[in-house]
Motif scaffolding. Sequence first.
Motif, mmCIF file in Angstrom:
data_model
loop_
_atom_site.group_PDB
_atom_site.id
_atom_site.type_symbol
_atom_site.label_atom_id
_atom_site.label_comp_id
_atom_site.label_asym_id
_atom_site.label_seq_id
_atom_site.Cartn_x
_atom_site.Cartn_y
_atom_site.Cartn_z
ATOM 1 N N LYS A 42 47.248 -12.537 -18.159
ATOM 2 C CA LYS A 42 47.125 -12.108 -16.773
ATOM 3 C C LYS A 42 45.650 -11.867 -16.472
ATOM 4 O O LYS A 42 44.932 -11.284 -17.270
ATOM 5 N N VAL A 43 45.197 -12.285 -15.290
ATOM 6 C CA VAL A 43 43.823 -12.061 -14.856
ATOM 7 C C VAL A 43 43.764 -10.719 -14.141
ATOM 8 O O VAL A 43 44.531 -10.464 -13.223
ATOM 9 N N VAL A 44 42.828 -9.870 -14.608
ATOM 10 C CA VAL A 44 42.647 -8.555 -14.012
ATOM 11 C C VAL A 44 41.202 -8.424 -13.537
ATOM 12 O O VAL A 44 40.268 -8.634 -14.313
ATOM 13 N N VAL A 45 41.030 -8.095 -12.256
ATOM 14 C CA VAL A 45 39.698 -7.855 -11.706
ATOM 15 C C VAL A 45 39.436 -6.359 -11.838
ATOM 16 O O VAL A 45 40.201 -5.547 -11.332
ATOM 17 N N GLY A 46 38.358 -6.015 -12.535
ATOM 18 C CA GLY A 46 38.064 -4.608 -12.788
ATOM 19 C C GLY A 46 36.788 -4.115 -12.154
ATOM 20 O O GLY A 46 36.329 -3.033 -12.490
ATOM 21 N N SER A 47 36.195 -4.891 -11.254
ATOM 22 C CA SER A 47 34.957 -4.490 -10.583
ATOM 23 C C SER A 47 35.123 -4.652 -9.081
ATOM 24 O O SER A 47 35.490 -5.736 -8.618
ATOM 25 N N GLU A 48 34.803 -3.596 -8.360
ATOM 26 C CA GLU A 48 34.943 -3.652 -6.908
ATOM 27 C C GLU A 48 34.066 -4.743 -6.301
ATOM 28 O O GLU A 48 34.454 -5.399 -5.349
ATOM 29 N N ARG A 49 32.859 -4.913 -6.865
ATOM 30 C CA ARG A 49 31.921 -5.876 -6.281
ATOM 31 C C ARG A 49 32.363 -7.330 -6.442
ATOM 32 O O ARG A 49 31.818 -8.212 -5.808
ATOM 33 N N ILE A 94 46.001 -2.701 -20.631
ATOM 34 C CA ILE A 94 45.080 -3.654 -21.245
ATOM 35 C C ILE A 94 44.707 -3.254 -22.667
ATOM 36 O O ILE A 94 44.730 -4.076 -23.582
ATOM 37 N N LEU A 95 44.375 -1.978 -22.895
ATOM 38 C CA LEU A 95 43.985 -1.562 -24.247
ATOM 39 C C LEU A 95 45.165 -1.528 -25.210
ATOM 40 O O LEU A 95 44.979 -1.639 -26.419
ATOM 41 N N GLN A 96 46.378 -1.384 -24.687
ATOM 42 C CA GLN A 96 47.561 -1.415 -25.549
ATOM 43 C C GLN A 96 47.933 -2.839 -25.952
ATOM 44 O O GLN A 96 48.434 -3.071 -27.046
ATOM 45 N N ASN A 97 47.686 -3.799 -25.053
ATOM 46 C CA ASN A 97 48.047 -5.198 -25.296
ATOM 47 C C ASN A 97 46.905 -6.112 -24.850
ATOM 48 O O ASN A 97 47.054 -6.889 -23.897
ATOM 49 N N PRO A 98 45.737 -6.050 -25.506
ATOM 50 C CA PRO A 98 44.574 -6.799 -25.028
ATOM 51 C C PRO A 98 44.766 -8.308 -24.997
ATOM 52 O O PRO A 98 44.135 -8.997 -24.200
ATOM 53 N N ARG A 99 45.663 -8.829 -25.808
ATOM 54 C CA ARG A 99 45.869 -10.281 -25.833
ATOM 55 C C ARG A 99 46.695 -10.788 -24.651
ATOM 56 O O ARG A 99 46.887 -11.977 -24.492
ATOM 57 N N ASP A 100 47.147 -9.869 -23.800
ATOM 58 C CA ASP A 100 47.924 -10.251 -22.625
ATOM 59 C C ASP A 100 47.063 -10.413 -21.381
ATOM 60 O O ASP A 100 47.564 -10.822 -20.338
ATOM 61 N N TYR A 101 45.758 -10.066 -21.476
ATOM 62 C CA TYR A 101 44.927 -9.992 -20.279
ATOM 63 C C TYR A 101 43.575 -10.661 -20.459
ATOM 64 O O TYR A 101 43.052 -10.755 -21.565
ATOM 65 N N ILE A 102 43.012 -11.098 -19.335
ATOM 66 C CA ILE A 102 41.608 -11.484 -19.230
ATOM 67 C C ILE A 102 41.032 -10.544 -18.184
ATOM 68 O O ILE A 102 41.476 -10.550 -17.034
ATOM 69 N N LEU A 103 40.080 -9.717 -18.588
ATOM 70 C CA LEU A 103 39.492 -8.729 -17.698
ATOM 71 C C LEU A 103 38.156 -9.250 -17.195
ATOM 72 O O LEU A 103 37.272 -9.574 -17.976
ATOM 73 N N ILE A 104 38.006 -9.331 -15.882
ATOM 74 C CA ILE A 104 36.774 -9.806 -15.263
ATOM 75 C C ILE A 104 36.049 -8.593 -14.695
ATOM 76 O O ILE A 104 36.551 -7.930 -13.784
ATOM 77 N N VAL A 105 34.893 -8.294 -15.289
ATOM 78 C CA VAL A 105 34.108 -7.137 -14.851
ATOM 79 C C VAL A 105 32.625 -7.464 -14.889
ATOM 80 O O VAL A 105 32.192 -8.351 -15.613
ATOM 81 N N GLU A 106 31.875 -6.691 -14.116
ATOM 82 C CA GLU A 106 30.428 -6.757 -14.172
ATOM 83 C C GLU A 106 29.976 -5.912 -15.371
ATOM 84 O O GLU A 106 30.715 -5.020 -15.803
ATOM 85 N N PRO A 107 28.769 -6.150 -15.858
ATOM 86 C CA PRO A 107 28.297 -5.360 -17.008
ATOM 87 C C PRO A 107 28.347 -3.856 -16.785
ATOM 88 O O PRO A 107 28.763 -3.117 -17.676
ATOM 89 N N ILE A 108 27.967 -3.377 -15.621
ATOM 90 C CA ILE A 108 27.954 -1.933 -15.389
ATOM 91 C C ILE A 108 29.367 -1.362 -15.446
ATOM 92 O O ILE A 108 29.594 -0.272 -15.955
ATOM 93 N N ASN A 109 30.361 -2.121 -14.951
ATOM 94 C CA ASN A 109 31.742 -1.666 -15.023
ATOM 95 C C ASN A 109 32.275 -1.716 -16.443
ATOM 96 O O ASN A 109 33.055 -0.860 -16.844
#
Length: 172
Positions: free
Chosen positions: A10-17, A59-74
């Motif tokens: 699953k694709v997860v967006v983790g940065s507001e920007r 995500i931290l419980q099942n990291p292989r289920d996700y792709i987390l898209i974040v900026e470096p600061i996030n």
Amino acid sequence: MDFARMFGRKVVVGSERIFWMVEQIRDRYNSTTEDIYMAIEGKAPPPILLNAVSIEYDILQNPRDYILIVEPINLLEILRRMKLWGKELKIPRAVAVLTDPEPNEGYKEVEESVLAKWFEMLGIEVYRLRLSGHYYPHQFSDLIGILRPKEIVPIHTENPYYMKMIFEKLKK
């Protein structure tokens, strides 16, 4: 989205920007926003309604289920929160490639060095890579030789065919 589908993640967006990408991804891949999630730990809601997941509990419980898209600061903020949550990041033989399209500005350089230190503390090998359209073909060849990727996906280039052609020749 291609990698997510290929690996059943699953694709997860983790940065507001970078929420602006959601509409672009949806339109490009003829997807619905049901395929894209947001991290509930974000500070601001996205401009469009998305499903939500928790970095801490999902995500931290099942990291292989996700792709987390974040900026470096996030990402740095997530790493700091993990310490507060009492969580450990377990990624065997992991490599982080910090990329920048142009030479670093002062504040970004400090931010990246802090992020690199966090990665090193977690046992993640860090490489800094300046990505730019200003490389000569032999420099691109050197990068491919050093990194040895299995595949490349040209994202920000006027000549994706040329990059793929060089890459294919180097793989042989």
